[in-house]
Design a protein around this motif. Structure first.
Motif, mmCIF file in Angstrom:
data_model
loop_
_atom_site.group_PDB
_atom_site.id
_atom_site.type_symbol
_atom_site.label_atom_id
_atom_site.label_comp_id
_atom_site.label_asym_id
_atom_site.label_seq_id
_atom_site.Cartn_x
_atom_site.Cartn_y
_atom_site.Cartn_z
ATOM 1 N N LEU A 62 13.252 -13.988 -38.468
ATOM 2 C CA LEU A 62 11.951 -13.551 -38.988
ATOM 3 C C LEU A 62 11.575 -12.159 -38.500
ATOM 4 N N ASN A 63 11.798 -11.890 -37.245
ATOM 5 C CA ASN A 63 11.447 -10.561 -36.729
ATOM 6 C C ASN A 63 12.278 -9.460 -37.379
ATOM 7 N N SER A 64 13.540 -9.752 -37.699
ATOM 8 C CA SER A 64 14.376 -8.732 -38.337
ATOM 9 C C SER A 64 13.831 -8.372 -39.712
ATOM 10 N N LEU A 65 13.353 -9.364 -40.461
ATOM 11 C CA LEU A 65 12.802 -9.100 -41.785
ATOM 12 C C LEU A 65 11.416 -8.470 -41.701
ATOM 13 N N LEU A 66 10.619 -8.903 -40.733
ATOM 14 C CA LEU A 66 9.288 -8.314 -40.560
ATOM 15 C C LEU A 66 9.398 -6.833 -40.225
ATOM 16 N N ALA A 67 10.365 -6.477 -39.403
ATOM 17 C CA ALA A 67 10.571 -5.068 -39.049
ATOM 18 C C ALA A 67 10.930 -4.248 -40.276
ATOM 19 N N ILE A 68 11.754 -4.805 -41.171
ATOM 20 C CA ILE A 68 12.134 -4.090 -42.392
ATOM 21 C C ILE A 68 10.920 -3.866 -43.279
ATOM 22 N N ILE A 69 10.109 -4.909 -43.467
ATOM 23 C CA ILE A 69 8.913 -4.780 -44.310
ATOM 24 C C ILE A 69 8.008 -3.671 -43.793
ATOM 25 N N ARG A 70 7.815 -3.633 -42.493
ATOM 26 C CA ARG A 70 6.903 -2.646 -41.910
ATOM 27 C C ARG A 70 7.504 -1.242 -41.905
ATOM 28 N N GLU A 71 8.770 -1.143 -41.554
ATOM 29 C CA GLU A 71 9.384 0.181 -41.451
ATOM 30 C C GLU A 71 9.639 0.812 -42.811
ATOM 31 N N GLN A 72 10.016 -0.004 -43.792
ATOM 32 C CA GLN A 72 10.346 0.533 -45.113
ATOM 33 C C GLN A 72 9.209 0.389 -46.120
ATOM 34 N N GLN A 73 8.106 -0.230 -45.679
ATOM 35 C CA GLN A 73 6.920 -0.361 -46.533
ATOM 36 C C GLN A 73 7.265 -1.029 -47.874
ATOM 37 N N VAL A 74 7.903 -2.196 -47.776
ATOM 38 C CA VAL A 74 8.287 -2.946 -48.976
ATOM 39 C C VAL A 74 7.467 -4.237 -49.062
ATOM 40 N N GLY A 75 7.437 -4.828 -50.258
ATOM 41 C CA GLY A 75 6.670 -6.052 -50.456
ATOM 42 C C GLY A 75 7.372 -7.294 -49.967
ATOM 43 N N ALA A 76 8.701 -7.214 -49.799
ATOM 44 C CA ALA A 76 9.476 -8.364 -49.341
ATOM 45 C C ALA A 76 10.810 -7.883 -48.795
ATOM 46 N N ALA A 77 11.364 -8.671 -47.877
ATOM 47 C CA ALA A 77 12.682 -8.383 -47.316
ATOM 48 C C ALA A 77 13.507 -9.663 -47.333
ATOM 49 N N TYR A 78 14.816 -9.503 -47.340
ATOM 50 C CA TYR A 78 15.684 -10.674 -47.441
ATOM 51 C C TYR A 78 16.918 -10.488 -46.565
ATOM 52 N N SER A 79 17.501 -11.619 -46.210
ATOM 53 C CA SER A 79 18.723 -11.625 -45.407
ATOM 54 C C SER A 79 19.896 -12.067 -46.278
#
Length: 252
Positions: A105-122
Motif C-alpha cells: 500500500l505504501n508503494s502505491l500511495l507514494a506513486i499517487i502522491r509523487e506523480q499526481q495520478v488518480g490511481a496506481a497499480y502493482s
C-alpha cells in the motif's frame, strides 16, 4: 482516529484464506481501515478463528444469497455498494483469497502522491491454492483450451507473461490488443476514493462478456483508459494472487 486507506474485502465461507488475507493487511505499514463484507456476517462474528482481528477489522452484512449467477455483474454491484461506506481518502479491494506483500500500500500511495495520478497499480504473482508458484505455461482464466492458448500466446508476445515465471505484468501495453486482454486486476489498484466514485463500476454485461470471462475489473480498466485518467504502475509484483476461485460464485 481516522485512517488514510480503506481496504475492502468480500467473503462468504473461506475462513482460512480470509485469515491469510486479513493478516497481510495487518502487516501493512500504512494507516489502514479494513472492511469485510459478507452474506454470512453473523457466522463470521461467532467464529473464534477470527477473534484475533476483532479490534482491527470491521465486519459488515450483505443482503441476498451467495453463489448466485455469474460473478462479475454481482461483484460490480457489491463493490459499488461497499464504496458508499468508505470515508478514507484512498481505497482498494483485496479478495479474501489473496494477499498483499509487505509495503504494497505504501508503494502505491507514494506513486499517487509523487506523480499526481488518480490511481496506481502493482503487478501480481500467481500462485496455486497450495502456495506453489504458477509456472507461466498457460492462460489460467479460460476453460476452452484453444481460446486459452491464443490468450497465452498474446500475453507472452506482449510481455504480460513470461514462460516459466509466475508474474503477471498488468497494465497498458504498447502492442495491438485485439482480444482486449490488457488489464489491471482489481486487487492491484489503489485509488483516490473520489476518483473511483467519479468513474463508478459498470454493471452491464452482455452474454458475450460473460462467455469471454470479462470481469468487472476489465470493464473498469477500459473505462479508465477511455477517460484518459492519469494512472501509474509500480512495476512490483506486490499482490499474491491465488488461482482457483471467486467468493460469490460457485459452480456445483
Amino acid at each position: 482516529m481516522s485512517k488514510e486507506i480503506c481496504v475492502i474485502t468480500f467473503t462468504v465461507d473461506r475462513v482460512p484464506s480470509l485469515i491469510r488475507c486479513i493478516n497481510s493487511v495487518l502487516l501493512q505499514d500504512a494507516s489502514v481501515r479494513h472492511m469485510v463484507f459478507s452474506e454470512n456476517q453473523p457466522q463470521l462474528l461467532r467464529d473464534a478463528r477470527l477473534d484475533f482481528c476483532r479490534s482491527t477489522t470491521e465486519f459488515f452484512p450483505l443482503e441476498g444469497l451467495p453463489h448466485q449467477g455469474p460473478s462479475s455483474p454481482r461483484m460490480a454491484m457489491l463493490r459499488q455498494h461497499a464504496l458508499s461506506f468508505v470515508r478514507e481518502p484512498y481505497m482498494c479491494f483485496l479478495d479474501d483469497d489473496n494477499e498483499m506483500e509487505a509495503g504494497h500500500l505504501n508503494s502505491l500511495l507514494a506513486i499517487i502522491r509523487e506523480q499526481q495520478v488518480g490511481a496506481a497499480y502493482s503487478w501480481r504473482s500467481l500462485l496455486y491454492a497450495d502456495g506453489k508458484h504458477f509456472d507461466g505455461s498457460s492462460y489460467p482464466w479460460h476453460s476452452d483450451e484453444q481460446e486459452a492458448y491464443k490468450r497465452w500466446q498474446w500475453c507472452i508476445a506482449a510481455g504480460v507473461m513470461m514462460e516459466g515465471q509466475s508474474v503477471m505484468k498488468d497494465g497498458p501495453v504498447a502492442v495491438p490488443d485485439p482480444m482486449q486482454l490488457a488489464t489491471v486486476d482489481m486487487n492491484e489498484w489503489l485509488f483516490h476514493t473520489a476518483t473511483l466514485r467519479e468513474i463508478g463500476l459498470d454493471f452491464s454485461f452482455s452474454e458475450q462478456d460473460l462467455r469471454n470471462r470479462v470481469g468487472e475489473d476489465d470493464k473498469l480498466f477500459a473505462r479508465i483508459r477511455s477517460l484518459q485518467l492519469p494512472i501509474a504502475g509500480s512495476g512490483i509484483p506486490s499482490i499474491r494472487y491465488y488461482l482457483g476461485g471467486v467468493s460469490n460464485y460457485r459452480i456445483n
